[in-house]
Write a protein that holds these residues in place. Structure first.
Motif, PDB file in Angstrom:
ATOM      1  N   ALA A  94     -13.275  -5.345   0.177  1.00  0.00           N
ATOM      2  CA  ALA A  94     -12.250  -6.211  -0.040  1.00  0.00           C
ATOM      3  C   ALA A  94     -12.214  -4.919  -1.146  1.00  0.00           C
ATOM      4  N   LEU A  95     -10.642  -5.980  -1.866  1.00  0.00           N
ATOM      5  CA  LEU A  95      -9.711  -5.293  -3.094  1.00  0.00           C
ATOM      6  C   LEU A  95      -9.721  -6.270  -3.363  1.00  0.00           C
ATOM      7  N   LEU A  96     -10.207  -5.998  -5.197  1.00  0.00           N
ATOM      8  CA  LEU A  96      -9.650  -7.732  -6.228  1.00  0.00           C
ATOM      9  C   LEU A  96      -8.464  -7.295  -6.473  1.00  0.00           C
ATOM     10  N   CYS A  97      -7.328  -7.923  -6.358  1.00  0.00           N
ATOM     11  CA  CYS A  97      -5.767  -7.311  -7.005  1.00  0.00           C
ATOM     12  C   CYS A  97      -5.642  -8.942  -8.570  1.00  0.00           C
ATOM     13  N   PHE A  98      -5.813  -7.617  -9.334  1.00  0.00           N
ATOM     14  CA  PHE A  98      -4.762  -8.174 -10.286  1.00  0.00           C
ATOM     15  C   PHE A  98      -3.307  -9.015  -9.922  1.00  0.00           C
ATOM     16  N   GLU A  99      -2.488 -10.137 -10.835  1.00  0.00           N
ATOM     17  CA  GLU A  99      -1.597 -10.654 -10.323  1.00  0.00           C
ATOM     18  C   GLU A  99      -0.007  -9.513 -10.819  1.00  0.00           C
ATOM     19  N   ASN A 100       0.367  -9.161  -9.642  1.00  0.00           N
ATOM     20  CA  ASN A 100       1.868  -8.935 -10.008  1.00  0.00           C
ATOM     21  C   ASN A 100       1.485  -6.937 -10.253  1.00  0.00           C
ATOM     22  N   ALA A 101       0.539  -6.838 -10.062  1.00  0.00           N
ATOM     23  CA  ALA A 101      -0.268  -5.670 -11.294  1.00  0.00           C
ATOM     24  C   ALA A 101      -0.632  -4.823  -9.871  1.00  0.00           C
ATOM     25  N   LYS A 118      -0.659  -3.267  -6.339  1.00  0.00           N
ATOM     26  CA  LYS A 118       0.493  -2.872  -5.427  1.00  0.00           C
ATOM     27  C   LYS A 118       0.320  -1.061  -6.509  1.00  0.00           C
ATOM     28  N   LYS A 119       0.602  -0.805  -8.366  1.00  0.00           N
ATOM     29  CA  LYS A 119       0.904   0.046  -8.886  1.00  0.00           C
ATOM     30  C   LYS A 119      -0.817   1.064  -8.610  1.00  0.00           C
ATOM     31  N   GLU A 120      -1.639  -0.169  -8.430  1.00  0.00           N
ATOM     32  CA  GLU A 120      -3.305   0.741  -8.085  1.00  0.00           C
ATOM     33  C   GLU A 120      -2.926   1.435  -7.217  1.00  0.00           C
ATOM     34  N   LYS A 121      -3.660   3.097  -7.709  1.00  0.00           N
ATOM     35  CA  LYS A 121      -4.366   4.396  -6.499  1.00  0.00           C
ATOM     36  C   LYS A 121      -4.371   3.232  -5.397  1.00  0.00           C
ATOM     37  N   PHE A 122      -6.014   2.522  -5.806  1.00  0.00           N
ATOM     38  CA  PHE A 122      -6.594   2.038  -4.687  1.00  0.00           C
ATOM     39  C   PHE A 122      -5.893   1.206  -3.111  1.00  0.00           C
ATOM     40  N   ALA A 138      -5.248   2.073   0.226  1.00  0.00           N
ATOM     41  CA  ALA A 138      -5.425   1.503   1.573  1.00  0.00           C
ATOM     42  C   ALA A 138      -3.954   1.121   2.403  1.00  0.00           C
ATOM     43  N   ASN A 139      -2.811   1.220   1.604  1.00  0.00           N
ATOM     44  CA  ASN A 139      -1.809   1.333   2.556  1.00  0.00           C
ATOM     45  C   ASN A 139      -1.877   2.285   3.783  1.00  0.00           C
ATOM     46  N   LYS A 140      -1.417   3.903   2.940  1.00  0.00           N
ATOM     47  CA  LYS A 140      -1.408   4.558   3.511  1.00  0.00           C
ATOM     48  C   LYS A 140      -2.621   4.473   5.003  1.00  0.00           C
ATOM     49  N   GLN A 141      -3.412   4.119   4.458  1.00  0.00           N
ATOM     50  CA  GLN A 141      -4.307   4.262   5.321  1.00  0.00           C
ATOM     51  C   GLN A 141      -4.184   2.830   6.946  1.00  0.00           C
ATOM     52  N   SER A 142      -3.648   2.170   6.549  1.00  0.00           N
ATOM     53  CA  SER A 142      -2.963   0.552   7.347  1.00  0.00           C
ATOM     54  C   SER A 142      -1.351   1.883   7.679  1.00  0.00           C
ATOM     55  N   LYS A 143      -0.993   2.361   7.221  1.00  0.00           N
ATOM     56  CA  LYS A 143      -0.215   3.777   7.998  1.00  0.00           C
ATOM     57  C   LYS A 143       1.561   2.001   7.609  1.00  0.00           C
ATOM     58  N   GLY A 144       0.954   1.963   5.878  1.00  0.00           N
ATOM     59  CA  GLY A 144       2.061   0.777   5.254  1.00  0.00           C
ATOM     60  C   GLY A 144       1.911  -0.883   5.838  1.00  0.00           C
ATOM     61  N   LEU A 145       1.548  -1.180   6.697  1.00  0.00           N
ATOM     62  CA  LEU A 145       1.307  -2.281   7.247  1.00  0.00           C
ATOM     63  C   LEU A 145       0.967  -3.225   6.061  1.00  0.00           C
ATOM     64  N   SER A 186       5.079 -10.426   3.316  1.00  0.00           N
ATOM     65  CA  SER A 186       5.713 -11.213   4.576  1.00  0.00           C
ATOM     66  C   SER A 186       4.627 -12.575   3.856  1.00  0.00           C
ATOM     67  N   GLU A 187       3.618 -12.358   3.754  1.00  0.00           N
ATOM     68  CA  GLU A 187       2.578 -13.621   3.395  1.00  0.00           C
ATOM     69  C   GLU A 187       2.751 -13.753   1.773  1.00  0.00           C
ATOM     70  N   ARG A 188       3.535 -13.173   1.292  1.00  0.00           N
ATOM     71  CA  ARG A 188       4.148 -14.061  -0.455  1.00  0.00           C
ATOM     72  C   ARG A 188       2.377 -13.686  -1.209  1.00  0.00           C
ATOM     73  N   PHE A 189       1.865 -12.470  -1.193  1.00  0.00           N
ATOM     74  CA  PHE A 189       0.830 -12.398  -1.342  1.00  0.00           C
ATOM     75  C   PHE A 189       1.259 -11.909  -3.183  1.00  0.00           C
ATOM     76  N   VAL A 190       0.818 -12.279  -4.198  1.00  0.00           N
ATOM     77  CA  VAL A 190       0.853 -11.360  -5.292  1.00  0.00           C
ATOM     78  C   VAL A 190      -1.029 -11.473  -6.385  1.00  0.00           C
ATOM     79  N   GLY A 191      -1.624 -11.713  -5.793  1.00  0.00           N
ATOM     80  CA  GLY A 191      -2.619 -11.516  -7.014  1.00  0.00           C
ATOM     81  C   GLY A 191      -3.321 -12.748  -7.910  1.00  0.00           C
TER      82      GLY A 191
END
Length: 199
Positions: free
Chosen positions: A39-46, A48-52, A56-63, A70-75
């Motif tokens: 579970a990752l806590l995500c600050f709004e519009n910020a 994607k720049k975070e290392k975590f 995680a994106n790398k582990q999912s192979k970009g998915l 696709s789901e318009r998730f912005v935090g």
């Protein structure tokens, strides 16, 4: 505690208490995590720049990044996004939880965010969860640890209520590992213990 009262042919159940769930600190990297949910806590519009997030994106192979777009998730506060991973990654499910704008965030809001994480984990019958709290949420690390522990403990608590049969709402989580980008760990672990007691 469960109490069963017979009233004619109808049973009344009341259930209270929290199933034993361990909460502890972790210094693992995302590629080392072996948990049912990350579970990752995500600050709004910020976030994607975070290392975590990038790890995680790398582990999912970009998915993960594709799914976010696709789901318009912005935090935003209240937003959540699930991703089930079907590859050789140690991550099984990723849960993104919106924390709102970083500049107005208060450490006490970690209660609500950790609470929601645990409830969502129980809904999918997870037993283990890794909860990553970003650095922006940790201006006061001991408070952050305490509030997160309080929220997680309360999220696993089934408040007293009466009903005519079992609710089927199982509390399956047995362990929550928290990564808080702050130190020293010994003080943070004491804060987590205090949070569990308060809850």
């Amino acid at each position: 505690m469960s109490l069963f009262l017979l009233a004619g042919r109808k049973s009344i159940f009341t259930e209270t208490g929290s199933q034993t769930m361990k909460i502890h600190l972790s210094d693992q990297k995302i590629n080392q995590i072996e948990a049912d949910i990350c579970a990752l806590l995500c600050f709004e519009n910020a976030f994607k720049k975070e290392k975590f997030f990038q790890e995680a994106n790398k582990q999912s192979k970009g998915l993960l990044e594709e799914w976010v777009k696709s789901e318009r998730f912005v935090g935003k506060k209240g937003q959540t996004l699930w991703l089930q991973i079907h590859n050789d990654s140690t991550l099984r499910r990723i849960l993104l939880i919106g924390a709102g704008p970083a500049d107005t965030f208060r450490p006490s809001e970690l209660r609500t965010l950790a609470n929601r994480s645990v409830k969502l984990g129980n809904q999918v019958y997870a037993e283990t969860m890794f909860l990553l709290i970003p650095k922006q949420a940790c201006d006061e690390p001991t408070l952050a640890a305490r509030f997160a522990a309080e929220g997680a403990s309360l999220g696993n608590y089934h408040f007293t209520k009466y009903f005519s049969g079992p609710t089927g709402k199982e509390r399956t989580l047995k362990q929550v590992s928290m990564k808080i980008d702050a130190s020293p760990l010994s003080l943070l672990q004491k804060a987590i213990h205090h949070g569990e007691i308060v809850a």
